[in-house]
Scaffold this motif. Structure first.
Motif, PDB file in Angstrom:
ATOM      1  N   ALA A 140       0.832  -1.199   0.000  1.00  8.07           N
ATOM      2  CA  ALA A 140       0.000   0.000   0.000  1.00  8.07           C
ATOM      3  C   ALA A 140       0.871   1.255   0.000  1.00  8.07           C
ATOM      4  O   ALA A 140       0.523   2.265  -0.630  1.00  8.07           O
ATOM      5  N   PHE A 141       2.002   1.204   0.684  1.00 12.20           N
ATOM      6  CA  PHE A 141       2.965   2.319   0.688  1.00 12.20           C
ATOM      7  C   PHE A 141       3.355   2.671  -0.750  1.00 12.20           C
ATOM      8  O   PHE A 141       3.349   3.842  -1.145  1.00 12.20           O
ATOM      9  N   ASP A 142       3.688   1.665  -1.535  1.00 13.43           N
ATOM     10  CA  ASP A 142       4.098   1.904  -2.928  1.00 13.43           C
ATOM     11  C   ASP A 142       2.961   2.521  -3.745  1.00 13.43           C
ATOM     12  O   ASP A 142       3.191   3.426  -4.557  1.00 13.43           O
ATOM     13  N   LEU A 143       1.734   2.035  -3.526  1.00 13.29           N
ATOM     14  CA  LEU A 143       0.589   2.560  -4.273  1.00 13.29           C
ATOM     15  C   LEU A 143       0.318   4.015  -3.905  1.00 13.29           C
ATOM     16  O   LEU A 143       0.027   4.843  -4.778  1.00 13.29           O
ATOM     17  N   LEU A 144       0.409   4.342  -2.632  1.00 14.41           N
ATOM     18  CA  LEU A 144       0.177   5.711  -2.187  1.00 14.41           C
ATOM     19  C   LEU A 144       1.292   6.640  -2.673  1.00 14.41           C
ATOM     20  O   LEU A 144       1.036   7.781  -3.057  1.00 14.41           O
ATOM     21  N   ARG A 145       2.513   6.151  -2.675  1.00 13.44           N
ATOM     22  CA  ARG A 145       3.644   6.961  -3.144  1.00 13.44           C
ATOM     23  C   ARG A 145       3.492   7.295  -4.619  1.00 13.44           C
ATOM     24  O   ARG A 145       3.871   8.399  -5.048  1.00 13.44           O
ATOM     25  N   ASP A 146       2.906   6.388  -5.394  1.00 18.53           N
ATOM     26  CA  ASP A 146       2.748   6.610  -6.837  1.00 18.53           C
ATOM     27  C   ASP A 146       1.496   7.409  -7.182  1.00 18.53           C
ATOM     28  O   ASP A 146       1.255   7.694  -8.355  1.00 18.53           O
ATOM     29  N   SER A 147       0.691   7.762  -6.176  1.00 19.12           N
ATOM     30  CA  SER A 147      -0.534   8.519  -6.421  1.00 19.12           C
ATOM     31  C   SER A 147      -0.226  10.017  -6.458  1.00 19.12           C
ATOM     32  O   SER A 147       0.914  10.445  -6.278  1.00 19.12           O
ATOM     33  N   ASP A 148      -1.271  10.816  -6.701  1.00 23.12           N
ATOM     34  CA  ASP A 148      -1.126  12.278  -6.708  1.00 23.12           C
ATOM     35  C   ASP A 148      -1.311  12.885  -5.322  1.00 23.12           C
ATOM     36  O   ASP A 148      -1.319  14.110  -5.171  1.00 23.12           O
ATOM     37  N   LEU A 149      -1.447  12.052  -4.302  1.00 22.99           N
ATOM     38  CA  LEU A 149      -1.630  12.543  -2.945  1.00 22.99           C
ATOM     39  C   LEU A 149      -0.336  13.130  -2.392  1.00 22.99           C
ATOM     40  O   LEU A 149       0.761  12.797  -2.850  1.00 22.99           O
ATOM     41  N   ASN A 166       5.455   6.416   6.015  1.00 26.56           N
ATOM     42  CA  ASN A 166       4.978   5.725   7.207  1.00 26.56           C
ATOM     43  C   ASN A 166       4.838   6.686   8.381  1.00 26.56           C
ATOM     44  O   ASN A 166       5.656   7.602   8.556  1.00 26.56           O
ATOM     45  N   VAL A 167       3.823   6.466   9.193  1.00 29.65           N
ATOM     46  CA  VAL A 167       3.697   7.153  10.479  1.00 29.65           C
ATOM     47  C   VAL A 167       3.442   6.093  11.540  1.00 29.65           C
ATOM     48  O   VAL A 167       2.882   5.027  11.256  1.00 29.65           O
ATOM     49  N   GLU A 168       3.870   6.378  12.763  1.00 30.26           N
ATOM     50  CA  GLU A 168       3.654   5.460  13.867  1.00 30.26           C
ATOM     51  C   GLU A 168       2.463   5.916  14.701  1.00 30.26           C
ATOM     52  O   GLU A 168       1.992   7.042  14.572  1.00 30.26           O
ATOM     53  N   GLY A 169       2.001   5.023  15.581  1.00 31.51           N
ATOM     54  CA  GLY A 169       0.851   5.352  16.411  1.00 31.51           C
ATOM     55  C   GLY A 169       1.034   6.621  17.211  1.00 31.51           C
ATOM     56  O   GLY A 169       0.103   7.396  17.401  1.00 31.51           O
ATOM     57  N   ARG A 170       2.261   6.869  17.670  1.00 30.43           N
ATOM     58  CA  ARG A 170       2.519   8.067  18.474  1.00 30.43           C
ATOM     59  C   ARG A 170       2.406   9.351  17.663  1.00 30.43           C
ATOM     60  O   ARG A 170       2.315  10.444  18.232  1.00 30.43           O
ATOM     61  N   ASP A 171       2.420   9.238  16.331  1.00 30.65           N
ATOM     62  CA  ASP A 171       2.349  10.423  15.468  1.00 30.65           C
ATOM     63  C   ASP A 171       0.923  10.899  15.207  1.00 30.65           C
ATOM     64  O   ASP A 171       0.731  12.007  14.705  1.00 30.65           O
ATOM     65  N   ILE A 172      -0.064  10.072  15.544  1.00 35.18           N
ATOM     66  CA  ILE A 172      -1.445  10.400  15.194  1.00 35.18           C
ATOM     67  C   ILE A 172      -1.892  11.706  15.833  1.00 35.18           C
ATOM     68  O   ILE A 172      -2.565  12.524  15.211  1.00 35.18           O
ATOM     69  N   TYR A 173      -1.479  11.910  17.081  1.00 36.10           N
ATOM     70  CA  TYR A 173      -2.006  13.055  17.833  1.00 36.10           C
ATOM     71  C   TYR A 173      -1.086  14.273  17.853  1.00 36.10           C
ATOM     72  O   TYR A 173      -1.382  15.254  18.534  1.00 36.10           O
ATOM     73  N   THR A 174       0.003  14.240  17.111  1.00 40.87           N
ATOM     74  CA  THR A 174       0.879  15.410  17.081  1.00 40.87           C
ATOM     75  C   THR A 174       0.326  16.520  16.194  1.00 40.87           C
ATOM     76  O   THR A 174       0.674  17.685  16.358  1.00 40.87           O
TER      77      THR A 174
END
Length: 352
Positions: A201-210, A215-223
């Protein structure tokens, strides 16, 4: 909120029989939304609804009542809601949207039944592999979208990539973000971390226009440093429930500590304004509910224990989604992504 593309007076169908509190909470919450110029259709037992309306000032408000004879209980199976309870408040609310009598649905009821009715009554937007629930969570900065939070408990890489595309539209149309950053939840920030599904999924998202940041970790959600976090529905639901439980536990612990001595009580009095702000930030009611993305219509699923404010905010969110034509933008974005993918798969097509 982002600027609307055109002036629209949306009508939102509210499943007032769903949730733990039923019409006693859903009706006042819907009336508050109607006072803001949103048309509402209250779907459920007519006698119970009118009893609650009689307690409120509804003069001049655009409120209709749609009577139903069945209720989907919180422990009912989604299949039962579809087959045995065709006159339930949630299924009738979805049919109102399908028939053009309403523009969106809000339900605090059985989430599985709401997802099932949304999928089979409204249907999916062309190109949508699986609809996904998008949770909107508080952070140190601006709200973050966590997707999926429970509609799919076993997703494939292409599903995760599409969740990111759909959440990007939600971030733009409802939260007003101009260029939302998108990350995928994993066990490390480095590329190559995670299981096979996450890595693909990482590769698919990297190749998109987004605006994909990796990657982000669980601790990054609330920053607040990422606007959209993509994950499988099983993981997302665990993360959501863990967050809700932690917020409640921390609030209880804080209250006990503040009552432990006269000095703490004095400090509490001096800090009441800060505590109120903290409560508002962690209160799920401030963020309404979770939009079910990918359907031919707006569906918002909210907490079973939702209070009046949560219902009102859900209706506001649904109305904003309608005004900004969110589901149309989803269809356009998915079509554009498919066209790009097809072009890459056939590099000689444009040159021919």
């Amino acid at each position: 909120m982002p600027k609307t593309e055109e002036l629209v007076t949306p009508r939102i169908a509210v499943d007032v029989m769903g949730g733990d509190f039923g019409p006693q909470v859903a009706v006042p919450g819907a009336v508050d939304a109607a006072r803001e110029g949103i048309a509402v259709s209250l779907v459920g037992d007519e006698t119970a609804i009118k009893a609650e309306l009689a307690k409120l000032d509804t003069d001049g408000l655009d409120i209709t009542v749609v009577h139903t004879t069945q209720v989907v209980e919180m422990d009912d199976k989604p299949s039962d809601a579809l087959r045995r309870k065709k006159d339930s408040s949630i299924q009738v609310a979805c049919r109102l949207v399908k028939n053009g009598e309403a523009d969106g649905v809000v339900s605090p009821g059985n989430s599985g039944a709401t997802v099932a009715c949304g999928m089979f009554v409204l249907g999916r937007i062309k190109g949508v592999l699986r609809p996904a629930l998008a949770g909107i969570l508080p952070t140190e900065k601006n709200p973050v979208i966590l997707i999926d939070v429970g509609a799919n408990v076993d997703s494939k890489p292409q599903h995760l990539a599409q969740f990111g595309l759909m959440a990007d539209v939600l971030a733009r149309d409802v939260l007003g973000y101009k260029d939302p950053s998108v990350g995928i939840l994993s066990i490390g920030e480095e590329e190559g971390k995670g299981n096979a599904t996450v890595r693909e999924a990482f590769d698919l998202l990297r190749d998109s226009d987004l605006h994909f940041i990796g990657n982000v970790e669980g601790r990054d959600i609330y920053t607040g440093d990422v606007d959209v976090v993509v994950c499988d529905g099983f993981v997302g639901n665990v993360a959501l429930k863990l967050s809700e439980g932690l917020a409640k536990s921390m609030s209880r612990i804080l209250k006990e500590e503040l009552r432990s001595s006269w000095l703490s009580k004095l400090g509490t009095l001096l800090s009441l304004r800060a505590f109120r702000r903290f409560k508002k930030v962690v209160d799920y009611a401030e963020y309404g509910g979770a939009p079910l993305l990918g359907l031919k219509g707006i569906v918002i699923v909210t907490h079973g224990k939702s209070n009046e404010l949560a219902i009102t905010n859900c209706i506001r969110m649904a109305a904003t989604s309608v005004r900004n034509r969110m589901h149309e933008h989803l269809a356009e974005g998915l079509a554009a992504h498919k066209a790009k993918a097809d072009s890459k798969a056939q590099p000689g097509k444009d040159a021919a």
